[in-house]
Design an enzyme around this catalytic site. Sequence first.
Site, PDB file in Angstrom:
ATOM      1  N   GLU A 177      15.239  36.134  98.659  1.00 51.32           N
ATOM      2  CA  GLU A 177      14.784  36.183  97.270  1.00 51.32           C
ATOM      3  C   GLU A 177      14.294  34.822  96.812  1.00 51.32           C
ATOM      4  O   GLU A 177      13.365  34.725  96.002  1.00 51.32           O
ATOM      5  CB  GLU A 177      15.917  36.672  96.358  1.00 51.32           C
ATOM      6  CG  GLU A 177      15.474  37.014  94.936  1.00 51.32           C
ATOM      7  CD  GLU A 177      15.445  35.832  93.978  1.00 51.32           C
ATOM      8  OE1 GLU A 177      14.892  35.971  92.877  1.00 51.32           O
ATOM      9  OE2 GLU A 177      15.981  34.758  94.324  1.00 51.32           O
ATOM     10  N   ASP A 190      20.880  35.012  99.515  1.00 48.32           N
ATOM     11  CA  ASP A 190      20.361  33.721  99.941  1.00 48.32           C
ATOM     12  C   ASP A 190      20.429  32.710  98.808  1.00 48.32           C
ATOM     13  O   ASP A 190      20.511  33.059  97.635  1.00 48.32           O
ATOM     14  CB  ASP A 190      18.928  33.847 100.453  1.00 48.32           C
ATOM     15  CG  ASP A 190      17.955  34.291  99.385  1.00 48.32           C
ATOM     16  OD1 ASP A 190      18.294  35.199  98.606  1.00 48.32           O
ATOM     17  OD2 ASP A 190      16.844  33.722  99.300  1.00 48.32           O
TER      18      ASP A 190
END
Length: 354
Positions: free
Chosen positions: A117, A64
């Site tokens: 994350e 991400d």
Amino acid sequence: MNGIDLLEALVRIPSISGEEEEAVRWLVETMGRLGYHAFRDEVGNAVGIRGHGPRQLVLLGHIDTVPGGPPVERRNGRLYGRGTVDAKGPLAAFVTAGAAVEVPDDWQLIVIGAVEEESATSKGARYAATCYRPDACVIGEPSGWDAITLGYKGRLLADIEVRRPTTHTAGPEARAPEVAVAYWNAITAALDALPIEREGAFWRVQPSLRRINSAQEGNHDVVHMTLGFRLPPTILPTEIERLLHELAPESATVQTYGAEPAFVAHRTTPLARAFQRAISAAGTRPRFKHKTGTSDMNVVGPIWRCPILAYGPGDSALDHTPDEHIEIDEFERGVAVLTMALQTIMHEPQTRRG
């Protein structure tokens, strides 16, 4: 597909936290073509496994990104685009190096592209922490090809609301924005007074006023603030939480979240020595870093309790910036270091759980 082509293709697929599905699907398919047993796990992580042995080497990256970033293009020996550094660059290096090494019969090499994350949830890493029991772990974060990251600061986030009856600006009563500013100033003054164990930013509490806005709601003035705190190993999130409540005015409500204690790994493990040797073999002296941000090392390190470090090509000063890019030569050097280090780790019998 070579490593830089893999990275460019991955960067071209947007994957803001919570919206990673398309990038995960592509990475799973790509890892499958590279010889991994690849799949999407229950929370959406991309996972690729090589080998069937009882010992596990986990390469935990994240897929991400934050929003924004420059257009994806190659220019002047650089690849531009969101995630080229943080942290699709290290993840693509993991996949490339992991496909190139020989995995011995007694090892499994596990590459994870974790989701969320960049959110306070760290959803992907928290799930992975329950699924694997590695003998060694490398976190995929930009350290520079010639450096090893051994520690990350802790974190606490807080949403503050200050709500007070509306008063005339000529009156003596403090308005909500003034109370909120006074509260923020009291917090920073209290943190400035804390003793510092060592010199350097890593050992200080670093507060940040991330957002603030005010509005009138009926007969009340309301201020909303989001505060962030980067914490050294000597300060726990609960200590900052207690301070926030102690200093809060009666008109304030405090909601804390995203708590992560700091984590510092050892520099003398077989894992760290393998990376030192690989960097030295590439022609330079390895450097050690302690970062003032957080990473998934904060999540899995205390649970797995194995030799751990963070490594990845890229300049972390470019994280989240409009100019995010990676030097192509830097990326290729990082892949070479990873390949040699992984080969060393899995072929030396002294690598053991810490």
